[in-house]
Design a protein around this motif. Structure first.
Motif, mmCIF file in Angstrom:
data_model
loop_
_atom_site.group_PDB
_atom_site.id
_atom_site.type_symbol
_atom_site.label_atom_id
_atom_site.label_comp_id
_atom_site.label_asym_id
_atom_site.label_seq_id
_atom_site.Cartn_x
_atom_site.Cartn_y
_atom_site.Cartn_z
ATOM 1 N N ASP A 1 107.055 -89.655 -2.091
ATOM 2 C CA ASP A 1 107.046 -90.965 -2.745
ATOM 3 C C ASP A 1 105.994 -91.852 -2.088
ATOM 4 O O ASP A 1 105.965 -91.979 -0.856
ATOM 5 N N GLN A 2 105.166 -92.484 -2.930
ATOM 6 C CA GLN A 2 104.036 -93.240 -2.381
ATOM 7 C C GLN A 2 104.503 -94.430 -1.563
ATOM 8 O O GLN A 2 103.843 -94.813 -0.602
ATOM 9 N N ASP A 3 105.668 -94.965 -1.905
ATOM 10 C CA ASP A 3 106.138 -96.139 -1.177
ATOM 11 C C ASP A 3 107.006 -95.781 0.016
ATOM 12 O O ASP A 3 106.859 -96.351 1.103
ATOM 13 N N THR A 4 107.956 -94.815 -0.170
ATOM 14 C CA THR A 4 108.924 -94.490 0.903
ATOM 15 C C THR A 4 108.530 -93.268 1.737
ATOM 16 O O THR A 4 109.013 -93.081 2.849
ATOM 17 N N GLY B 1 101.841 -94.538 1.146
ATOM 18 C CA GLY B 1 101.569 -95.862 1.682
ATOM 19 C C GLY B 1 100.713 -96.687 0.723
ATOM 20 O O GLY B 1 100.160 -96.190 -0.256
ATOM 21 N N MET B 2 100.598 -97.973 1.033
ATOM 22 C CA MET B 2 99.842 -98.868 0.169
ATOM 23 C C MET B 2 98.397 -98.436 0.029
ATOM 24 O O MET B 2 97.815 -98.473 -1.056
ATOM 25 N N PHE B 3 97.877 -97.974 1.113
ATOM 26 C CA PHE B 3 96.470 -97.559 1.082
ATOM 27 C C PHE B 3 96.321 -96.045 1.314
ATOM 28 O O PHE B 3 95.241 -95.580 1.673
ATOM 29 N N CYS B 4 97.473 -95.318 1.126
ATOM 30 C CA CYS B 4 97.477 -93.823 1.251
ATOM 31 C C CYS B 4 96.949 -93.391 2.613
ATOM 32 O O CYS B 4 96.192 -92.414 2.725
ATOM 33 N N ASN B 5 97.338 -94.123 3.601
ATOM 34 C CA ASN B 5 96.853 -93.811 4.938
ATOM 35 C C ASN B 5 97.932 -93.228 5.848
ATOM 36 O O ASN B 5 97.717 -93.052 7.044
ATOM 37 N N MET B 6 99.122 -92.897 5.265
ATOM 38 C CA MET B 6 100.189 -92.307 6.071
ATOM 39 C C MET B 6 100.534 -90.909 5.498
ATOM 40 O O MET B 6 100.727 -90.768 4.286
ATOM 41 N N PRO B 7 100.598 -89.904 6.391
ATOM 42 C CA PRO B 7 100.878 -88.534 5.909
ATOM 43 C C PRO B 7 102.350 -88.357 5.559
ATOM 44 O O PRO B 7 103.243 -88.917 6.198
ATOM 45 N N CYS B 8 102.590 -87.588 4.538
ATOM 46 C CA CYS B 8 103.973 -87.215 4.199
ATOM 47 C C CYS B 8 104.538 -86.299 5.288
ATOM 48 O O CYS B 8 103.818 -85.724 6.119
ATOM 49 N N THR B 9 105.865 -86.132 5.248
ATOM 50 C CA THR B 9 106.519 -85.197 6.166
ATOM 51 C C THR B 9 105.911 -83.811 5.958
ATOM 52 O O THR B 9 105.735 -83.361 4.818
ATOM 53 N N PRO B 10 105.627 -83.060 7.073
ATOM 54 C CA PRO B 10 105.076 -81.717 6.912
ATOM 55 C C PRO B 10 105.977 -80.866 6.030
ATOM 56 O O PRO B 10 107.198 -80.813 6.204
ATOM 57 N N GLY B 11 105.446 -80.180 5.069
ATOM 58 C CA GLY B 11 106.213 -79.371 4.143
ATOM 59 C C GLY B 11 106.364 -79.998 2.793
ATOM 60 O O GLY B 11 106.675 -79.310 1.827
ATOM 61 N N CYS B 12 106.173 -81.307 2.726
ATOM 62 C CA CYS B 12 106.247 -81.952 1.420
ATOM 63 C C CYS B 12 104.971 -81.656 0.642
ATOM 64 O O CYS B 12 103.864 -81.902 1.116
ATOM 65 N N GLY B 13 105.139 -81.150 -0.509
ATOM 66 C CA GLY B 13 103.985 -80.963 -1.351
ATOM 67 C C GLY B 13 103.548 -82.294 -1.964
ATOM 68 O O GLY B 13 102.379 -82.533 -2.201
ATOM 69 N N GLN B 14 104.537 -83.156 -2.136
ATOM 70 C CA GLN B 14 104.282 -84.490 -2.680
ATOM 71 C C GLN B 14 105.442 -85.388 -2.269
ATOM 72 O O GLN B 14 106.600 -84.997 -2.349
#
Length: 369
Positions: free
Chosen positions: A64-67, A49-62
């Motif tokens: 995409d910052q935007d999607t 997210g723009m301000f890194c305030n949204m968690p990735c899908t569980p299991g993702c190690g990393q």
């Protein structure tokens, strides 16, 4: 904390916010952001997210910052979904645990429970790390029962073979009883049990008793000499001297003693000339008759021959005398028709003799002339 500096750009770690500078958000990686709009330059793993305030899908190690799409999975997860554990691990994203034990044919454990769906033969338990026991063996978590192993020993966990069988059972599984045999590994043969009944598979004893002619607990011994029948309770009858009868039916093996007959030699008989002696007498009598007849025929033939010879000799002498008298008296006619009674008889008699005798007579006549 804001730093107001209207004549210059905001310092690193700050971004312009209206007429002043505001510190980048703490979610930004290393707290660095764009100085114009405050967007995080990078997010920590598992955030976007723009301000890194949204968690990735569980299991993702990393992601995409935007999607938010996964770029790499956490350990032991299958890319790109990063939701299922790889083979050999179980659990749910983001954490997968390693399976324990060895499942049948080295198949992976269940990814949800971590248990083996099927164990190799000889193994049991959720993770198939326990060996069969308690008299069980085989596949499907020891689904088969051991046979009659000696002293209750556990059979082989995979094959089910017993170290030794309990007496009365066939190796190696020890789950089939002996047939017409008994004892350890069914290695001993049953005796002569009554009615063909099987013996005790453990001890070999005949529960129904013995066949006639046999005795003993195992019915494997014949009756003592001179005895026969069921339980050997009958005595042989009148067999030949120093012989005995059959141990089962009592018949004398070498015939009856003199004066006895029957299957068991128990019947007395009256002495009669033997068939052999009678036949010899008949044959001798026939031979005597044949010889006598032959001698009689020879004697009769000789007598007839002698009589014929004497008759021929007498007739020749008589004819010679008659011929002489005829020569001395030539008056009678030589014609047979003119001959008188005696002369006719002599002439007729001459015809009976053979030519050699007539020739001899003619020669005599010539000599006399």
């Amino acid at each position: 904390m804001c730093v107001f500096n209207y004549s210059a750009d905001c310092a690193q770690g700050y971004y312009r916010n209206g007429s002043g500078c505001q510190q980048c958000r703490s979610a930004c990686k290393r707290r660095e952001c764009n100085r114009d709009n405050g967007k995080c330059n990078a997010c920590p793993d598992e955030w976007y997210g723009m301000f890194c305030n949204m968690p990735c899908t569980p299991g993702c190690g990393q992601c995409d910052q935007d999607t938010g799409s996964c770029i790499a999975c956490a350990d032991n997860l299958i890319f790109p979904e990063c939701t299922d554990c790889v083979d050999g691990y179980f659990g749910s994203a983001p954490t997968c645990s390693m399976c324990s034990g060895t499942c049948d044919n080295n198949t992976p454990c269940n990814k949800t429970t971590g248990h083996c769906d099927e164990c190799p033969p000889g193994k049991k338990g959720d993770s198939c790390n326990e060996e069969c026991s308690g008299g069980q063996y085989g596949p499907s978590r020891c689904s088969l029962s051991c046979g009659q192993c000696e002293d209750g020993h556990q059979c082989h966990p995979v094959t089910g073979h017993c170290p030794r069988c309990h007496p009365g059972f066939y190796p190696p599984l020890c789950n089939e009883t002996c047939d017409d045999t008994y004892g350890q590994n069914c290695s001993e043969s049953c005796g002569q049990c009554k009615g063909g009944q099987p013996c005790n598979t453990t001890t070999g004893s005949c529960t129904a008793g013995c066949e006639p002619g046999y005795t003993g607990e195992l019915c494997n011994a014949t009756c003592e000499e001179g005895l026969y029948g069921e339980r050997c309770n009958k005595s042989c009858s009148n067999c030949q001297v120093n012989t005995t009868c059959h141990h089962q039916h009592g018949q004398c093996l070498f015939g009856c003693a003199p004066g006895f007959s029957g299957n068991l030699c128990d019947a007395k008989r009256t002495e009669q000339p033997s068939t052999t002696a009678f036949m010899v007498g008949v044959i001798v009598g026939v031979l005597v008759i044949v010889v006598f007849a032959a001698v009689l025929i020879v004697v009769i033939r000789r007598r007839r021959s002698t009589r014929k010879h004497d008759s021929t000799k007498g007739d020749a002498t008589e004819m010679q005398s008659s011929r002489v008298s005829t020569i001395n008296d030539p008056s009678p006619s030589s014609d047979p028709a003119a001959l008188h009674g005696d002369e006719k008889d002599v002439h007729a008699h001459m015809k009976k003799y053979p030519s050699w005798l007539q020739q001899k007579q003619s020669a005599g006549d010539e000599d006399s002339s």
